[in-house]
Every structure is written in structure tokens, then in C-alpha cells.
Write an enzyme that holds these catalytic residues in place. Structure first.
Site, PDB file in Angstrom:
ATOM      1  N   SER A  12     116.240  51.211   4.738  1.00  0.00           N
ATOM      2  CA  SER A  12     114.868  51.707   4.956  1.00  0.00           C
ATOM      3  C   SER A  12     114.647  52.074   6.424  1.00  0.00           C
ATOM      4  O   SER A  12     113.899  53.002   6.731  1.00  0.00           O
ATOM      5  CB  SER A  12     113.824  50.703   4.462  1.00  0.00           C
ATOM      6  OG  SER A  12     113.805  49.556   5.260  1.00  0.00           O
ATOM      7  N   HIS A 104     116.134  43.712  15.219  1.00  0.00           N
ATOM      8  CA  HIS A 104     116.236  42.351  14.672  1.00  0.00           C
ATOM      9  C   HIS A 104     114.863  41.959  14.135  1.00  0.00           C
ATOM     10  O   HIS A 104     113.850  42.190  14.805  1.00  0.00           O
ATOM     11  CB  HIS A 104     116.696  41.396  15.779  1.00  0.00           C
ATOM     12  CG  HIS A 104     116.905  40.008  15.289  1.00  0.00           C
ATOM     13  ND1 HIS A 104     118.031  39.630  14.584  1.00  0.00           N
ATOM     14  CD2 HIS A 104     116.123  38.903  15.351  1.00  0.00           C
ATOM     15  CE1 HIS A 104     117.940  38.350  14.259  1.00  0.00           C
ATOM     16  NE2 HIS A 104     116.781  37.890  14.704  1.00  0.00           N
ATOM     17  N   ASP A 145     122.737  39.335  19.154  1.00  0.00           N
ATOM     18  CA  ASP A 145     121.303  39.281  19.485  1.00  0.00           C
ATOM     19  C   ASP A 145     120.978  38.842  20.905  1.00  0.00           C
ATOM     20  O   ASP A 145     119.877  38.329  21.147  1.00  0.00           O
ATOM     21  CB  ASP A 145     120.555  38.355  18.494  1.00  0.00           C
ATOM     22  CG  ASP A 145     120.774  38.767  17.048  1.00  0.00           C
ATOM     23  OD1 ASP A 145     120.899  39.979  16.776  1.00  0.00           O
ATOM     24  OD2 ASP A 145     120.827  37.875  16.179  1.00  0.00           O
TER      25      ASP A 145
HETATM   26  C1  GAR Z   1     115.954  44.812   8.657  1.00  0.00           C
HETATM   27  O1  GAR Z   1     114.896  43.894   8.487  1.00  0.00           O
HETATM   28  C2  GAR Z   1     116.664  44.541   9.961  1.00  0.00           C
HETATM   29  O2  GAR Z   1     115.806  44.113  10.990  1.00  0.00           O
HETATM   30  C3  GAR Z   1     117.587  43.426   9.560  1.00  0.00           C
HETATM   31  O3  GAR Z   1     118.078  43.824   8.289  1.00  0.00           O
HETATM   32  C4  GAR Z   1     117.055  44.580   7.613  1.00  0.00           C
HETATM   33  C5  GAR Z   1     117.663  45.880   7.131  1.00  0.00           C
HETATM   34  O4  GAR Z   1     116.774  46.543   6.286  1.00  0.00           O
HETATM   35  N1  GAR Z   1     118.628  43.245  10.511  1.00  0.00           N
HETATM   36  C6  GAR Z   1     119.130  42.049  10.819  1.00  0.00           C
HETATM   37  O5  GAR Z   1     118.786  41.009  10.278  1.00  0.00           O
HETATM   38  C7  GAR Z   1     120.194  42.061  11.911  1.00  0.00           C
HETATM   39  N2  GAR Z   1     120.366  40.756  12.472  1.00  0.00           N
HETATM   40  P1  GAR Z   1     117.007  48.067   5.872  1.00  0.00           P
HETATM   41  O6  GAR Z   1     118.435  48.169   5.328  1.00  0.00           O
HETATM   42  O7  GAR Z   1     115.993  48.327   4.817  1.00  0.00           O
HETATM   43  O8  GAR Z   1     116.812  48.910   7.103  1.00  0.00           O
END
Ligand code: GAR
Length: 200
Positions: A12, A104, A145
Site C-alpha cells: 500500500s 517504520h 531502524d
Molecule cells: C507498513 O506499515 C510499514 O511501515 C511496515 O510494513 C508495512 C507495509 O505495508 N514496515 C515495517 O514494519 C518495517 N520495519 P504495505 O506493504 O501495505 O506498504
């Protein structure tokens, strides 16, 4: 800015970045989508938008040289990690020093580090009793991070929140924060002085 977005999940954030580019709000080209697994939902999103996709496979010794070739052939000069669940090898960090950012789903330096990704983060936030969380965009260094913070946006933790409801509210903020951070880089408005990042 000739951008590659790396993702492992539904994508997303990839979509929010692509939307910002196609609407003209973010002055960049989307050169490549890199997926860490062949079943990542982001691949379908990239295919729909006709963005080239490169899927990593095998051990790091296999995928790293192939990835470096792809990035070079497509003239990628900036990388955005968007839910990418692999550690970025230090040799890639060195080639793209200060040109790899990550989003993050919490307010770093809290709730970061190894194992802190996706829903794990939101569960830990709720269990801690904190009343504020949010999203952080930071530069990527050799550890999880810990790179300099570029931008943050906060979100209230509500008394009846579950990890899922909180994740949805944070994700909504991520979709605005990430294109905005990328726009600052694309417009050369980011000054990096050690661990302090200023947006001009
Ligand atoms: C997001 O919330 C991003 O911040 C997180 O994974 C999700 C991906 O969502 N990332 C982490 O946790 C990295 N440490 P998406 O695939 O819908 O963009």
C-alpha cells in the site's frame, strides 16, 4: 529522482508513492519495484501500473549481484523501502549512502530493531500503554531502524484500539508521510549533518 521501491507485502505504501508520482505531486520516476518474495501483493500493483518488477531469489550471494545489476541498468539513484523485510546488505548501503530511506510504523527510536516489523510493532505499542505512536521515515544504515530520522507523524493510541485498528490508522498516516519525505529528497531540500537531518 529515479526511484526503486523495495517491498515484501501488500504494497500500500508502494501504491501511495506511485499515486503521488502519477498525480505530479512527487517529481520522480518509478524505475523499479523490487519484491523479496514471489507472492508479495506489491507485484500485482506494479504490474497493473506497468512498473518493472525484480523478484529476489536464492541466497544473498545470488540475489545481491543481480540486484546491483538491475539498479545500475535502470539508473536507479534513490531507494525507498516500503515494508521490505530483508536486511539491506552493507555493500548496498555503501553504494547508496544517504540515498536509501525506510518507513517504520512507530515513533523511532522507540519500538524499533530486530523483530519489530508490521503487527509486532503495533502489539508492542498497545502492550506498553503509550498514548502516542506514529510513523517514522529514516535513512537506512547498516543496522535495523537506527539511521537518522527524516520525518515523523504521530497518531493517538485510543483506549479500545487493537493492533489491527491501530495499524490501519498508522498506515493512513504513512501514505501521506512517505511521499512527502520523498518529495523533499527529490527537490534537494534535505540536509544531512551526522545524525541530524533538516528539511529546508
Ligand atoms: C507498513 O506499515 C510499514 O511501515 C511496515 O510494513 C508495512 C507495509 O505495508 N514496515 C515495517 O514494519 C518495517 N520495519 P504495505 O506493504 O501495505 O506498504
Amino acid at each position: 529522482m529515479n526511484l526503486a521501491v523495495f517491498a515484501s507485502g501488500g504494497g500500500s505504501n508502494f501504491q501511495a508513492i506511485a499515486d503521488a508520482i502519477f498525480s505530479g505531486e512527487l517529481p520522480a520516476s518509478l524505475a523499479l519495484c523490487v519484491a523479496s518474495r514471489p507472492d508479495a501483493g506489491v507485484i500485482e500493483r506494479a504490474n497493473r501500473l506497468s512498473i518493472p518488477v525484480h523478484v529476489l531469489s536464492g541466497s544473498q550471494d545470488d540475489w545481491l549481484p543481480q540486484l546491483l545489476t538491475q539498479l545500475s541498468e535502470r539508473n536507479v539513484d534513490f531507494i525507498a523501502l516500503a515494508g521490505f523485510m530483508k536486511m539491506i546488505p552493507s555493500s548496498l548501503v555503501a553504494v547508496f549512502r544517504h540515498r536509501i530511506i525506510n518507513i517504520h510504523p512507530a515513533l523511532l527510536p522507540d519500538f524499533g530493531g530486530k523483530g519489530m516489523y508490521g503487527m509486532n510493532v503495533h502489539r508492542a505499542v498497545i502492550a506498553s500503554g503509550t498514548k502516542k505512536t506514529g510513523a517514522t521515515v529514516h535513512l537506512v544504515d547498516e543496522q535495523y531502524d537506527t539511521g537518522p530520522i527524516v520525518m515523523q507523524a504521530s497518531v493517538d493510541v485510543l483506549p479500545d484500539d487493537t493492533a489491527e485498528s491501530l495499524a490501519a490508522r498508522v498506515l493512513d498516516v504513512e501514505h501521506r508521510l512517505y511521499p512527502s519525505a520523498l518529495k523533499s529528497f527529490a527537490e534537494n531540500r534535505v540536509n544531512i549533518d551526522g545524525s541530524i537531518v533538516s528539511i529546508l
